[in-house]
Design an enzyme around this catalytic site. Sequence first.
Site, PDB file in Angstrom:
ATOM      1  N   ASP A  69       2.220   1.462  25.515  1.00 16.39           N
ATOM      2  CA  ASP A  69       1.274   0.613  26.232  1.00 16.39           C
ATOM      3  C   ASP A  69       1.467   0.785  27.737  1.00 16.39           C
ATOM      4  OD1 ASP A  69       3.783  -0.806  25.892  1.00 16.39           O
ATOM      5  OD2 ASP A  69       2.794  -2.589  26.688  1.00 16.39           O
ATOM      6  N   GLU A 133       5.586  -3.479  25.496  1.00 10.92           N
ATOM      7  CA  GLU A 133       6.633  -3.594  26.514  1.00 10.92           C
ATOM      8  C   GLU A 133       6.098  -4.151  27.822  1.00 10.92           C
ATOM      9  OE1 GLU A 133       9.554  -2.631  29.609  1.00 10.92           O
ATOM     10  OE2 GLU A 133       7.453  -2.023  29.501  1.00 10.92           O
TER      11      GLU A 133
END
Length: 378
Positions: A69, A133
Amino acid sequence: MTDAADLTVRLIRCPSVTPEEAGALVLLADLLKDAGFEVHRVDRNGTPNLFARWGARGARSFGFNGHTDVVPPGDLGSWTHPPFSGHVEDGTIWGRGATDMKSGVAAFVAAAVDFVTETPPDGAVILTITGDEEGPGRDGTRALLDWMAEKGERMDVCIVGEPTNPELMGEMMKIGRRGSVTFRIAAQGVQGHAAYPHRARNPLHALTRYLNDLIAAPLDQGTAHFDPSGLQITSIDCGNPASNVIPERASAVVNIRFNDLHSGASLTRDLTERAQSVSEETGVTLTVEADISGEAFLTEPGPFVDLVRGVVREETGRDPELSTSGGTSDARFVKDHCPVVEFGLVGRFMHQVDERVPVAEIQQLQTIYRRILERFFT
């Protein structure tokens, strides 16, 4: 040989802004399955995660952790090349995630695939890759570790592939991180006319007194592997549009990045006790709420740290500093599972417009990860 740079480009072209998966984990899952990895999607509460293992469950294992991500690109017009184009020019790959950290994921996936294909080890290689994250962090690596505990999966050691080098490859590896806790302080007073303060209790006076006490002296002087803890006031507000009214309420936000002399709980006790003292002296009620996003931790120098440091030194010609600097990472979760260190690319362009990475650095990182795997299993 698996081309980590090409894999980085393909990952960048997946617009996986947290928590969107956008095909990034599907791409990796297909590649890993073809290399003989057992692959599982471990999604939780809409957050996409990937677990992959080559080798037998329960065997001696080496793990990698990372995320696909990315943060939002911001103003698209500010980019030299579209942020999800994966544009390659003059030996540099451009795009969101080029540094943080699709390149790191590509490097350890490529290294792991080549290692188990060309020199199958007597043991297991485990990859844990999350899509959370850059977000809240509640259902990413935490979910993977919870799932691993339920299934009897185990990493003996782990590298988190976050960018760790300030300017040059090989300058720095992380053997720990400071903890982080955010405090929200609410002050409840009595509203009144600014000309008649004796009829009111000003929450701002109590709150600023409290905050001044917090910043009056350092929290500590640091420790052997950690800098001094830092406290920052990041917000003060009372929502009062009138200059002649003493407000009823005020609030503040304080963030503390702390070393191994403290814990989130010990700092919460300290700030709460100080708030109670100010409340008793002023008549203004101060309450403290804490959000602990990570505890300070340290992977003590020893065989694992020496192994990683030695390979980095041999491949880059630099002896990496053993650091605990910077913000938080998912290593704060992995450390409860197994010894963990962080080593990755140069991070100077992460989260910036025109994020980019030299192809040569990705290739060098892939080689470093491959050498670490070889040395660990021999």
